[in-house]
Write a protein that holds these residues in place. Structure first.
Motif, short mmCIF file in Angstrom:
data_model
loop_
_atom_site.label_atom_id
_atom_site.label_comp_id
_atom_site.label_asym_id
_atom_site.label_seq_id
_atom_site.Cartn_x
_atom_site.Cartn_y
_atom_site.Cartn_z
N GLY A 1 1.01 -1.15 0.10
CA GLY A 1 -0.15 0.03 0.03
C GLY A 1 0.71 0.96 0.18
O GLY A 1 0.71 2.56 0.26
N VAL A 2 1.47 1.05 0.00
CA VAL A 2 2.87 2.60 0.14
C VAL A 2 2.29 2.83 -1.19
O VAL A 2 2.35 3.98 -1.40
N ALA A 3 2.49 2.66 -2.27
CA ALA A 3 1.98 2.91 -3.74
C ALA A 3 0.61 3.14 -3.91
O ALA A 3 0.05 2.71 -4.38
N THR A 4 -0.20 4.05 -4.29
CA THR A 4 -1.54 4.74 -4.00
C THR A 4 -1.78 5.51 -5.03
O THR A 4 -1.00 6.48 -5.68
N GLY A 5 -3.02 5.50 -5.74
CA GLY A 5 -3.57 6.70 -6.64
C GLY A 5 -2.50 6.39 -8.26
O GLY A 5 -2.58 5.48 -9.04
N GLN A 6 -2.36 7.43 -8.29
CA GLN A 6 -1.96 7.73 -10.34
C GLN A 6 0.14 6.71 -9.88
O GLN A 6 0.42 6.66 -10.80
N THR A 7 0.70 7.26 -8.87
CA THR A 7 2.30 6.77 -8.45
C THR A 7 1.65 5.27 -8.52
O THR A 7 2.47 4.61 -9.29
N ARG A 8 0.68 4.12 -8.06
CA ARG A 8 0.26 2.82 -8.17
C ARG A 8 0.21 2.39 -9.36
O ARG A 8 0.23 1.82 -9.73
N ASP A 9 -0.64 3.24 -10.76
CA ASP A 9 -0.35 2.93 -11.83
C ASP A 9 -0.01 3.10 -12.10
O ASP A 9 0.54 2.52 -13.52
N ARG A 10 1.53 4.26 -12.50
CA ARG A 10 2.28 4.21 -12.62
C ARG A 10 2.76 2.45 -12.57
O ARG A 10 3.74 2.19 -13.67
N TYR A 11 3.30 2.54 -11.25
CA TYR A 11 3.84 0.87 -11.14
C TYR A 11 2.72 -0.61 -11.78
O TYR A 11 4.33 -1.02 -12.74
#
Ligand code: ATP
Ligand code: MG
Length: 406
Positions: A210-220
């Motif tokens: 859950g470190v990456a959320t939102g736009q960061t998650r999509d980028r990942y």
């Protein structure tokens, strides 16, 4: 005569010799002497010849060559002495003459023994050289050269042994080279798989934690997709390379219009070239250029060469793909205005996973398989691919067979 068993042939020769002897004595002296000579000499000749056959069959018990020869001389001198004394017994010779002839035969026998020793010394030393050479080869030496003194069957044997040693050495060297290449390949594969896999693990862990959320998650997630597609491409390339190298080629060859294929491929690469500000153009002959090839595989080679050229050419530079027919073949050349390939890298660029340049100059895009696959494809078509020398930039060439006319 050759079909006759050796023993029968020997006995026949003995019989003929005794007959001839008896005839000579019969003609020169009297018939009774001839008959006695024949009857006394025949068993002696048969016995000596049978003894010689026994010797040949039991060479192993007689020991070395010198001993075998000595034994032969003793048999011959013994038979001369026996024949002299038989002749004396039959009254052809006086006791005095028999003693003189016996002494002469013995002296000649001793001399013959010495002559045999001298002659057999050369043969023995050649046999020893052959034995030493073979022992050295058995012990792993591959630079041994067997040298013999004569120009006979043993010299022919030495030549065959030397040719065998050279062949063994060459085979071992190429096996070692193949082993080293396989080890390098495994090391490169592990490295090239480990790097994207490590990135994949980090990305997955960030998403899971859950470190990456939102736009960061999509980028990942989109980075995940890129890594997965790089890995898939790498595994596909490796699979293709190993299949071609193993001779597992299930392509169909047909008569293709190479000029059209080159033109289409240049168009297909234009977008990638434009993004980098590189001009790419085709230089094709007016008339049709036919080749005997598999179109998808040739497209693959063209793609690899043009992609390399675009990747290594700075903005504003240009890449040219030229095709022409050349002495019964068709030749394709991809030239660019990039930095070129360093002399140290040139002999290796067709090796799997070889990426030239320094770590900092190296493009991060490739796995180093493009040229290895291209070479495997071109060679499977019966063509050649090579790095042509050029003043600046890089010039790659490959050939394909022209179709048989008719
Ligand atoms: N046109 C070129 N100009 C300069 N260097 C080149 C060129 N073509 C190939 N090379 C050198 O040869 C190496 C091997 O090329 P190859 O196409 O096999 O691998 P790659 O391009 O690095 O990776 P891949 O083709 O697998 O994506 C490259 O890494 C590069 O150093
Ligand atoms: Mg490449």
């Amino acid at each position: 005569m050759n079909r006759m068993p050796a023993i029968t042939r020997s006995l026949l020769i003995g019989l003929l010799a005794c007959l001839a002897g008896a005839l000579i004595i019969g003609g020169a002296y009297d018939l009774a002497g001839a008959r006695t000579t024949f009857l006394l000499l025949l068993p002696l000749a048969a016995m000596v010849l049978l003894l010689a056959h026994w010797m040949a069959a039991h060479r192993r018990r007689l020991g070395g060559l010198a001993r075998q020869f000595r034994f032969g001389v003793i048999v011959v001198v013994g038979s001369i002495l026996a024949s002299v004394w038989i002749a004396a017994y039959a009254m052809f010779l006086s006791h005095h003459d028999a003693v003189v002839v016996s002494v002469m035969a013995t002296v000649i026998g001793v001399v013959a023994l010495r002559v045999g020793e001298i002659v057999s010394r050369g043969v023995t030393s050649d046999v020893e050289s052959l034995r030493d050479g073979l022992e050295a080869v058995g012990g792993g030496s591959r630079d041994t050269v067997v040298e013999v003194g004569g120009d006979d069957e043993l010299a022919q044997l030495a030549d065959s042994i030397n040719a065998m040693i050279a062949r063994l050495g060459a085979e071992e060297a190429s096996r070692e080279e193949a082993d080293a290449a396989r080890r390098r390949l495994v090391a490169s594969v592990s490295h090239d798989l480990r790097t994207p896999l490590a990135s994949l693990r980090l990305l997955v862990e960030s998403i899971e934690d859950g470190v990456a959320t939102g736009q960061t998650r999509d980028r990942y997630i989109s980075q995940l997709r890129v890594h997965v597609s790089v890995l898939t491409g790498l595994v596909d390339d490796l699979f293709e390379l190993s299949r071609i190298e193993a001779g597992d080629i299930a392509w169909t060859m047909s008569r293709i219009e190479l000029d059209a294929l080159v033109g289409d491929m240049v168009e297909a690469m234009r977008t990638e070239a434009d993004t980098r500000g590189v001009r790419v153009e085709a230089d094709l002959p007016e008339n049709r250029l036919l080749a005997e090839a598999n179109p998808e595989k040739v497209q693959r080679v063209l793609f690899n060469l043009i992609q390399n050229a675009i990747r290594h050419t700075p903005a504003d530079g240009s890449v040219t793909v030229r095709a022409r027919s050349s002495s019964g073949e068709v030749e394709v050349e991809v030239t660019d205005q990039g930095t070129g390939i360093a002399p140290d890298d040139r002999p290796h660029v067709f090796e799997p996973f070889y990426r030239g340049g320094t770590d900092s100059s190296r493009t991060t895009e490739g796995a180093g398989l493009g040229l290895a696959i291209s070479r495997a494809i071109v060679e499977a078509h019966g063509g050649r691919i090579w790095l042509e020398s050029s003043g600046s930039g890089t010039r790659m060439r490959f050939t394909l067979r022209s179709p048989v006319p008719g």
